[in-house]
Design a protein around this motif. Structure first.
Motif, PDB file in Angstrom:
ATOM      1  N   VAL A 140       0.885  -0.776  -0.075  1.00  0.00           N
ATOM      2  CA  VAL A 140      -0.043  -0.113   0.100  1.00  0.00           C
ATOM      3  C   VAL A 140       1.216   1.664  -0.284  1.00  0.00           C
ATOM      4  O   VAL A 140       1.457   1.780   0.540  1.00  0.00           O
ATOM      5  N   ILE A 142       0.374   6.003  -1.270  1.00  0.00           N
ATOM      6  CA  ILE A 142      -0.350   7.039  -1.561  1.00  0.00           C
ATOM      7  C   ILE A 142      -0.062   7.785  -1.993  1.00  0.00           C
ATOM      8  O   ILE A 142       1.447   8.578  -1.336  1.00  0.00           O
ATOM      9  N   ASP A 149      -8.305   8.191  -5.367  1.00  0.00           N
ATOM     10  CA  ASP A 149      -8.210   7.393  -6.652  1.00  0.00           C
ATOM     11  C   ASP A 149      -9.561   7.559  -8.056  1.00  0.00           C
ATOM     12  O   ASP A 149     -10.179   7.685  -7.372  1.00  0.00           O
ATOM     13  N   THR A 159      -7.997   0.939  -2.690  1.00  0.00           N
ATOM     14  CA  THR A 159      -8.649   1.751  -2.447  1.00  0.00           C
ATOM     15  C   THR A 159      -8.381   1.435  -0.967  1.00  0.00           C
ATOM     16  O   THR A 159      -8.639   2.924  -0.462  1.00  0.00           O
ATOM     17  N   ARG A 162      -5.184   1.905   0.521  1.00  0.00           N
ATOM     18  CA  ARG A 162      -5.003   3.128   0.867  1.00  0.00           C
ATOM     19  C   ARG A 162      -5.874   4.444   1.994  1.00  0.00           C
ATOM     20  O   ARG A 162      -5.339   5.288   2.546  1.00  0.00           O
TER      21      ARG A 162
END
Length: 273
Positions: A140, A142, A149, A159, A162
């Protein structure tokens, strides 16, 4: 008796948290999005103030702030609202829904309620072990320049992860900037809730086969909100543990903080650099 705000209190873990806190005699402000569930909770807990608001939107968070404006002070804020969707969805403000619910909503709620939270107050952010790795595996990461996203990068599990990493970076940075508060993030366990109700039943069943009941998921949240020992950091249920290495990246957290200020259009007062 403490004054406690619980966001995401009308179903699943949040409802069990609300019921447990009510049994403890606390003064409660409980927030939920679904009007029917809000009405049901009002009947269940008539001593609490139950607020219908969609905290995935700026207007919804502002509604919450208006209802608690005369509370005097807020001793504990619990950010529990959650979502997981198989396809990309957006809030009414046009923000990808995972980011809106798991990161922007806690940020905005803290920003608008900060003047009511005294030194020693607690902020409890319900997080997930998914911040480390999505359900399908992998890493993961970011990008502060693109927090949400888009359609091309959306994956339901990545998603989600994140957005939880963003929330954890925020939790740590908030503690650094407001050392007079006690800020904690908690993974309540894998819990049977309706969070994945939009996914195929077989997929939900596979995930929740060994999951905890909601009342068990609520227990660590209640303890962190009201226990004698003020908590900070990250908890896997009742145990304080180290989160992912990336979650401790202070430069990344600072950049996410700045990007979130711009996206939310809100600043958190009283923070120190």
């Amino acid at each position: 008796m403490s004054t406690i705000v619980v966001v995401g209190a009308t179903s699943g873990i949040g409802r069990r948290v609300a019921e447990g806190l009510a049994e403890g005699g606390h003064r409660l402000f409980l927030v939920g999005r679904d009007p029917d569930r809000v009405r049901a909770l009002r009947k269940r807990l008539p001593m609490a103030t139950v607020i219908a608001a969609d905290v995935a939107t700026t207007a919804g968070v502002e509604q919450v702030a208006e209802h608690v404006a005369n509370a005097g002070q807020i001793d504990v804020l619990v950010n529990n609202a959650g979502v997981m969707t198989p396809t990309r969805q957006e809030s009414a403000d046009g923000v990808e829904l995972n980011l809106a619910v798991h990161h922007l909503a806690p940020w905005s709620t803290v920003a608008l309620l900060a003047p009511l939270i005294p030194a020693g107050g607690r902020v409890v952010n319900v997080n997930s072990e998914g911040h480390r790795s999505p359900m399908r595996g992998g890493f993961v990461r970011i990008d502060p320049e693109r927090l949400a996203d888009g359609p091309a990068s959306f994956d339901p599990f990545l998603t989600y992860s994140r957005s939880k990493l963003a929330n954890l970076l925020f939790s740590y940075e908030l503690q650094r900037r407001r050392p007079d508060w006690n800020v904690v993030a908690v993974h309540p366990g894998v819990v049977r809730t309706d969070l994945g109700r939009q996914f195929p039943r077989w997929q939900v069943a596979a995930i929740t086969a060994l999951a905890l009941p909601a009342r068990k998921g609520a227990e660590p949240i209640i303890r962190l909100a009201t226990g004698d020992e003020p908590p900070t950091g990250y908890y896997d249920r009742f145990s304080k543990v180290r989160s992912s290495p990336l979650s401790y990246d202070e430069e990344l957290a600072r950049r996410v903080w700045v990007a979130t200020e711009e996206l939310a259009g809100l600043r958190i007062t009283g923070t120190q650099l």
